[in-house]
Write an enzyme that holds these catalytic residues in place. Structure first.
Site: not given
Ligand SMILES: *Cc1c(COP(=O)(O)O)cnc(C)c1O
Length: 422
Positions: A56, A58, A202, A228, A231, A237
């Site tokens: 943990y 925090e 994003d 993220t 990807k 993840r």
């Molecule tokens: C995949 C994605 C997210 C969310 O990611 P998670 O890990 O699935 O919550 C947010 N914004 C964009 C543009 C994404 O492609």
């Protein structure tokens, strides 16, 4: 296979171990084209499954609410330094549990419930968390949404500017989940400045391309970068928020204690490894190969009579518009799955069909590129897609089975990172 690969798991819980083993076979034998997925390296897999899980933590490195952080602090500090170096930013927070909570932290940092926020509409390629109605971000905030032009499939920056100046949103999100084209961060920056909005890029989908120099970087143009890590960046993840120094405190406070408790330290370790891998010259080559493969695949699909949103791609992603074919997206996606080609059905801009039964199929090249497939393979991939969609229209199951066998044969020659030979 699984008994030797996961001996303790197989001994303790053979049923669960058998599911994992089956997933390893599935990921080995199929052609995975979901553009938000990838294969992490064996090193990232190992780092994400360590005893860091037991701790943990925090707080932030050097400022924790629990003792015994000697090693965890070093892990997180390393991940932060690597993120800052790779993306050229002042500040990085590597604790968000995933992309959606990372975005929620941005709202918490800069807006109050009921404030106006602006993002791309989900059916146009935006993400749920950019203020779309069914998301908390669209019900707790007042989401106003932009889209793409009907004829070109491209963002109309003049329309974005008009909307931003009319609405003066607290936050503007750029980026999305089904955008096959380059995002003009400088154009968004000048719009956000004029409107007095905080600008968030994003880059969840394209972070790996940015790290590898295959897509322009938002660093220096935007207030906050949200991404993220799982990807194109090819990590575990998780997610990261990066920003200029002026926003560092607000972002950190929003993530913890604003939204989350203890960080997932095992994931932080995996992120650190992925960032190290992404800083290598081989990753630059990977990112460029992802784009070259996507362009070659798009060209091969166009040759076979497919309609593509925006007419092609600049990045890793292709949105196939099946409106002109007799097969809806969901039927095509399910047929492709039976043919060993894993995709997702997706809305296309101005889709005449419903979101749960839309007209599009979304594909991408991050995973196949991680396995070493190159532009020379893309006509074959397009051919399989074309045969499977035709077979779906005719209900020809033997044709789908034949494609599945051919796919498995090719994939056997390109072992996936992190996986045993199936
Ligand atoms: C995949 C994605 C997210 C969310 O990611 P998670 O890990 O699935 O919550 C947010 N914004 C964009 C543009 C994404 O492609």
């Amino acid at each position: 296979m699984s008994a030797s690969r996961h001996p303790a798991l197989s001994a303790t819980d053979p049923e669960l171990a058998s599911f994992v083993a089956a997933e390893e076979v599935l990921q080995s034998q199929t052609l995975r084209l979901i553009p938000s997925e990838n294969y992490v390296s064996a090193a990232v897999l190992e780092a994400s499954g360590t005893v860091l899980q037991n701790k943990y933590s925090e707080g932030y490195p050097g400022r924790r609410y629990y003792e015994g952080q000697q090693n965890v602090d070093r892990v997180e500090a390393l991940a932060i330094e690597r993120a800052k170096g790779l993306f050229g930013v002042d500040h990085a927070n590597v604790q968000p549990y995933s992309g959606s909570p990372a975005n929620l932290a941005v709202y918490l940092a800069f807006a109050k419930p009921g404030d106006t926020v602006m993002g791309m509409a989900l059916p146009m390629g935006g993400h749920l968390t950019h203020g779309w109605g069914v998301s908390a971000t669209g019900s707790w905030f007042r989401g106003v949404q932009y889209g793409v032009q009907a004829d070109t499939g491209l963002i109309d920056y003049d329309a974005v500017r008009d909307l931003a100046l009319a609405e003066r949103p607290k936050l503007i999100f750029c980026g999305g989940t089904a955008l096959p084209r380059t995002i003009d961060f400088a154009a968004f920056a000048s719009i956000a400045e004029e409107a007095g909005s905080v600008l968030v890029a994003d880059v969840a989908h394209i972070a790996g391309l940015i790290a590898g120099g295959a897509h322009p970087s938002p660093a220096g143009h935007v207030d906050v970068i949200s991404t993220t890590t799982h990807k194109t960046l090819r990590g575990p993840r998780g997610a990261m928020l990066m920003c200029r120094e002026e926003h560092a405190k607000a972002i950190d406070k929003a993530v913890f204690p604003g939204l989350q408790g203890g960080p997932h330290n095992q994931t932080t370790a995996g992120i650190a490894v992925a960032l190290h891998e992404a800083a290598q010259p081989s990753f630059t080559a990977y990112a460029h190969a992802v784009v070259a493969n996507a362009k070659a695949l798009a060209a091969a699909l166009l040759e076979r009579g497919f309609d593509l949103v925006s007419g092609g791609t600049d990045n890793h992603l292709i949105l196939i518009d099946l409106t002109g074919k007799d097969v809806p997206g969901k039927v095509a996606a399910k047929a492709l799955d039976r043919a060993g080609i894993v995709v997702n059905y997706n809305t296309v801009p101005f889709d005449p069909r419903k979101p749960f039964d839309p007209s599009g199929v979304r594909i991408g090249t991050p995973s196949l590129t991680s396995r070493g497939l190159g532009v020379a393979h893309m006509p074959q991939v397009a051919d399989w897609i074309s045969r499977a969609v035709d077979a779906a229209a005719k209900g020809d199951e033997p044709a789908l089975a034949a494609v599945r066998t051919e796919v498995a044969d090719l994939m056997a020659a390109f072992p996936a990172p992190g996986l045993p030979l199936a």
